[in-house]
Design a protein around this motif. Structure first.
Motif, PDB file in Angstrom:
ATOM      1  N   TYR A 130     -12.175  10.328  -0.244  1.00 60.73           N
ATOM      2  CA  TYR A 130     -11.777   9.829  -1.555  1.00 60.73           C
ATOM      3  C   TYR A 130     -11.391   8.350  -1.400  1.00 60.73           C
ATOM      4  CZ  TYR A 130      -7.363  11.224   0.616  1.00 60.73           C
ATOM      5  OH  TYR A 130      -6.345  11.399   1.506  1.00 60.73           O
ATOM      6  N   PRO A 131     -11.418   7.583  -2.487  1.00 59.01           N
ATOM      7  CA  PRO A 131     -11.059   6.161  -2.406  1.00 59.01           C
ATOM      8  C   PRO A 131      -9.600   5.985  -1.972  1.00 59.01           C
ATOM      9  CG  PRO A 131     -12.190   6.628  -4.456  1.00 59.01           C
ATOM     10  CD  PRO A 131     -11.884   7.951  -3.825  1.00 59.01           C
ATOM     11  N   GLU A 132      -9.362   4.932  -1.183  1.00 59.88           N
ATOM     12  CA  GLU A 132      -8.009   4.647  -0.705  1.00 59.88           C
ATOM     13  C   GLU A 132      -7.686   3.174  -0.878  1.00 59.88           C
ATOM     14  OE1 GLU A 132      -6.973   7.378   3.006  1.00 59.88           O
ATOM     15  OE2 GLU A 132      -8.822   6.236   3.333  1.00 59.88           O
ATOM     16  N   LYS A 133      -6.380   2.889  -0.817  1.00 59.26           N
ATOM     17  CA  LYS A 133      -5.944   1.494  -0.830  1.00 59.26           C
ATOM     18  C   LYS A 133      -4.883   1.304   0.235  1.00 59.26           C
ATOM     19  CE  LYS A 133      -2.303   1.923  -4.289  1.00 59.26           C
ATOM     20  NZ  LYS A 133      -1.855   1.534  -5.614  1.00 59.26           N
ATOM     21  N   ALA A 134      -4.807   0.093   0.729  1.00 64.93           N
ATOM     22  CA  ALA A 134      -3.769  -0.307   1.675  1.00 64.93           C
ATOM     23  C   ALA A 134      -2.906  -1.334   0.977  1.00 64.93           C
ATOM     24  CB  ALA A 134      -4.399  -0.885   2.935  1.00 64.93           C
ATOM     25  N   ARG A 135      -1.599  -1.187   1.134  1.00 65.66           N
ATOM     26  CA  ARG A 135      -0.662  -2.137   0.538  1.00 65.66           C
ATOM     27  C   ARG A 135       0.553  -2.255   1.439  1.00 65.66           C
ATOM     28  NH1 ARG A 135       3.697   0.137  -2.623  1.00 65.66           N
ATOM     29  NH2 ARG A 135       3.613   2.404  -2.574  1.00 65.66           N
ATOM     30  N   LEU A 136       1.369  -3.270   1.176  1.00 66.96           N
ATOM     31  CA  LEU A 136       2.600  -3.431   1.943  1.00 66.96           C
ATOM     32  C   LEU A 136       3.713  -2.626   1.284  1.00 66.96           C
ATOM     33  CD1 LEU A 136       2.838  -7.209   2.924  1.00 66.96           C
ATOM     34  CD2 LEU A 136       2.288  -5.263   4.369  1.00 66.96           C
ATOM     35  N   LEU A 137       4.468  -1.923   2.115  1.00 69.35           N
ATOM     36  CA  LEU A 137       5.638  -1.182   1.653  1.00 69.35           C
ATOM     37  C   LEU A 137       6.697  -1.339   2.732  1.00 69.35           C
ATOM     38  CD1 LEU A 137       6.874   0.753  -0.464  1.00 69.35           C
ATOM     39  CD2 LEU A 137       5.980   2.634   0.897  1.00 69.35           C
ATOM     40  N   ALA A 138       7.802  -1.952   2.380  1.00 69.11           N
ATOM     41  CA  ALA A 138       8.904  -2.192   3.321  1.00 69.11           C
ATOM     42  C   ALA A 138       8.415  -2.905   4.587  1.00 69.11           C
ATOM     43  CB  ALA A 138       9.604  -0.879   3.670  1.00 69.11           C
ATOM     44  N   GLY A 139       7.525  -3.882   4.408  1.00 65.09           N
ATOM     45  CA  GLY A 139       7.067  -4.693   5.528  1.00 65.09           C
ATOM     46  C   GLY A 139       6.014  -4.059   6.412  1.00 65.09           C
ATOM     47  N   LYS A 140       5.506  -2.874   6.027  1.00 66.99           N
ATOM     48  CA  LYS A 140       4.463  -2.199   6.800  1.00 66.99           C
ATOM     49  C   LYS A 140       3.279  -1.895   5.894  1.00 66.99           C
ATOM     50  CE  LYS A 140       7.522  -0.069  10.125  1.00 66.99           C
ATOM     51  NZ  LYS A 140       7.933   1.143  10.791  1.00 66.99           N
ATOM     52  N   ILE A 141       2.087  -1.842   6.491  1.00 67.03           N
ATOM     53  CA  ILE A 141       0.896  -1.484   5.733  1.00 67.03           C
ATOM     54  C   ILE A 141       0.826   0.028   5.636  1.00 67.03           C
ATOM     55  CG2 ILE A 141      -1.629  -1.506   5.698  1.00 67.03           C
ATOM     56  CD1 ILE A 141      -1.512  -4.242   7.045  1.00 67.03           C
ATOM     57  N   VAL A 142       0.720   0.518   4.402  1.00 65.57           N
ATOM     58  CA  VAL A 142       0.551   1.951   4.161  1.00 65.57           C
ATOM     59  C   VAL A 142      -0.795   2.165   3.494  1.00 65.57           C
ATOM     60  CG1 VAL A 142       3.018   2.482   4.033  1.00 65.57           C
ATOM     61  CG2 VAL A 142       1.770   1.886   1.951  1.00 65.57           C
ATOM     62  N   ILE A 143      -1.423   3.288   3.830  1.00 68.63           N
ATOM     63  CA  ILE A 143      -2.700   3.652   3.233  1.00 68.63           C
ATOM     64  C   ILE A 143      -2.457   4.894   2.391  1.00 68.63           C
ATOM     65  CG2 ILE A 143      -5.061   4.431   3.684  1.00 68.63           C
ATOM     66  CD1 ILE A 143      -4.922   2.782   6.287  1.00 68.63           C
ATOM     67  N   GLU A 144      -2.919   4.832   1.141  1.00 68.99           N
ATOM     68  CA  GLU A 144      -2.687   5.934   0.217  1.00 68.99           C
ATOM     69  C   GLU A 144      -3.894   6.122  -0.683  1.00 68.99           C
ATOM     70  OE1 GLU A 144       0.974   4.431  -1.325  1.00 68.99           O
ATOM     71  OE2 GLU A 144      -0.012   3.024  -2.661  1.00 68.99           O
ATOM     72  N   PRO A 145      -3.998   7.282  -1.333  1.00 66.53           N
ATOM     73  CA  PRO A 145      -5.125   7.497  -2.254  1.00 66.53           C
ATOM     74  C   PRO A 145      -5.102   6.444  -3.368  1.00 66.53           C
ATOM     75  CG  PRO A 145      -3.981   9.554  -1.835  1.00 66.53           C
ATOM     76  CD  PRO A 145      -3.149   8.458  -1.232  1.00 66.53           C
ATOM     77  N   LEU A 146      -6.277   6.041  -3.797  1.00 67.31           N
ATOM     78  CA  LEU A 146      -6.393   5.073  -4.884  1.00 67.31           C
ATOM     79  C   LEU A 146      -6.278   5.822  -6.201  1.00 67.31           C
ATOM     80  CD1 LEU A 146      -6.979   2.142  -5.688  1.00 67.31           C
ATOM     81  CD2 LEU A 146      -9.397   2.718  -5.668  1.00 67.31           C
ATOM     82  N   THR A 147      -5.128   5.698  -6.823  1.00 69.21           N
ATOM     83  CA  THR A 147      -4.867   6.355  -8.117  1.00 69.21           C
ATOM     84  C   THR A 147      -4.368   5.314  -9.091  1.00 69.21           C
ATOM     85  OG1 THR A 147      -2.621   6.911  -7.450  1.00 69.21           O
ATOM     86  CG2 THR A 147      -4.312   8.571  -7.043  1.00 69.21           C
ATOM     87  N   ASP A 148      -4.138   5.725 -10.328  1.00 71.39           N
ATOM     88  CA  ASP A 148      -3.656   4.764 -11.333  1.00 71.39           C
ATOM     89  C   ASP A 148      -2.375   4.191 -10.863  1.00 71.39           C
ATOM     90  OD1 ASP A 148      -4.840   6.368 -14.266  1.00 71.39           O
ATOM     91  OD2 ASP A 148      -5.101   7.063 -12.261  1.00 71.39           O
TER      92      ASP A 148
END
Length: 135
Positions: A117-135
């Motif tokens: 499924y589509p995913e996105k990476a973003r910064l959270l508390a100074g770390k890169i997190v990968i999570e499902p791409l949702t609204d």
């Protein structure tokens, strides 16, 4: 002869359920159609959208966000100029390197598994997190 309506005017017309399409300066988002091959390097001053795959050995660098409408299997560095709000999104996220602003994340030695499924990476508390791409 009447001029063609803009995308924003068409979006505001009846039957489009209030969708707003805002004009985006072309110097802020770069659209690339096609495969990005090993050895190719894309550098964007704003956001970059790839309509296609990014092969291992290819590199994407953007001051804004990176969106890949395909498989991202190369390197991607979003927020290169320091934008910690930048994200990296792909239909299949399997990079050899992810970086957002000054934070760099190498995948595990066995690589990232294909999520399906589509995913996105973003910064959270100074770390890169990968999570499902949702609204």
């Amino acid at each position: 002869e009447e001029p063609e309506p803009s995308a924003a005017q068409m979006a505001d017309s009846p039957g489009n359920s209030g969708i707003k399409i805002l004009p985006v300066p072309t110097d802020k988002t770069q659209f690339i159609h096609g495969l990005i091959r090993s050895g190719q390097r894309i550098r964007a001053n704003g956001h970059v959208v790839i309509v296609g795959d990014v092969n291992p050995g290819a590199e994407l660098i953007a001051d804004g966000s990176i969106v890949v409408m395909g498989a991202l299997r190369g390197k991607a560095h979003a927020g290169y100029a320091g934008d910690e709000r930048a994200v990296i999104a792909a239909l299949s996220l399997q990079p050899t390197l992810l970086a957002i602003a000054k934070v760099v994340n190498l995948p595990p030695e066995e690589g990232l598994e294909k999520a399906g499924y589509p995913e996105k990476a973003r910064l959270l508390a100074g770390k890169i997190v990968i999570e499902p791409l949702t609204d």
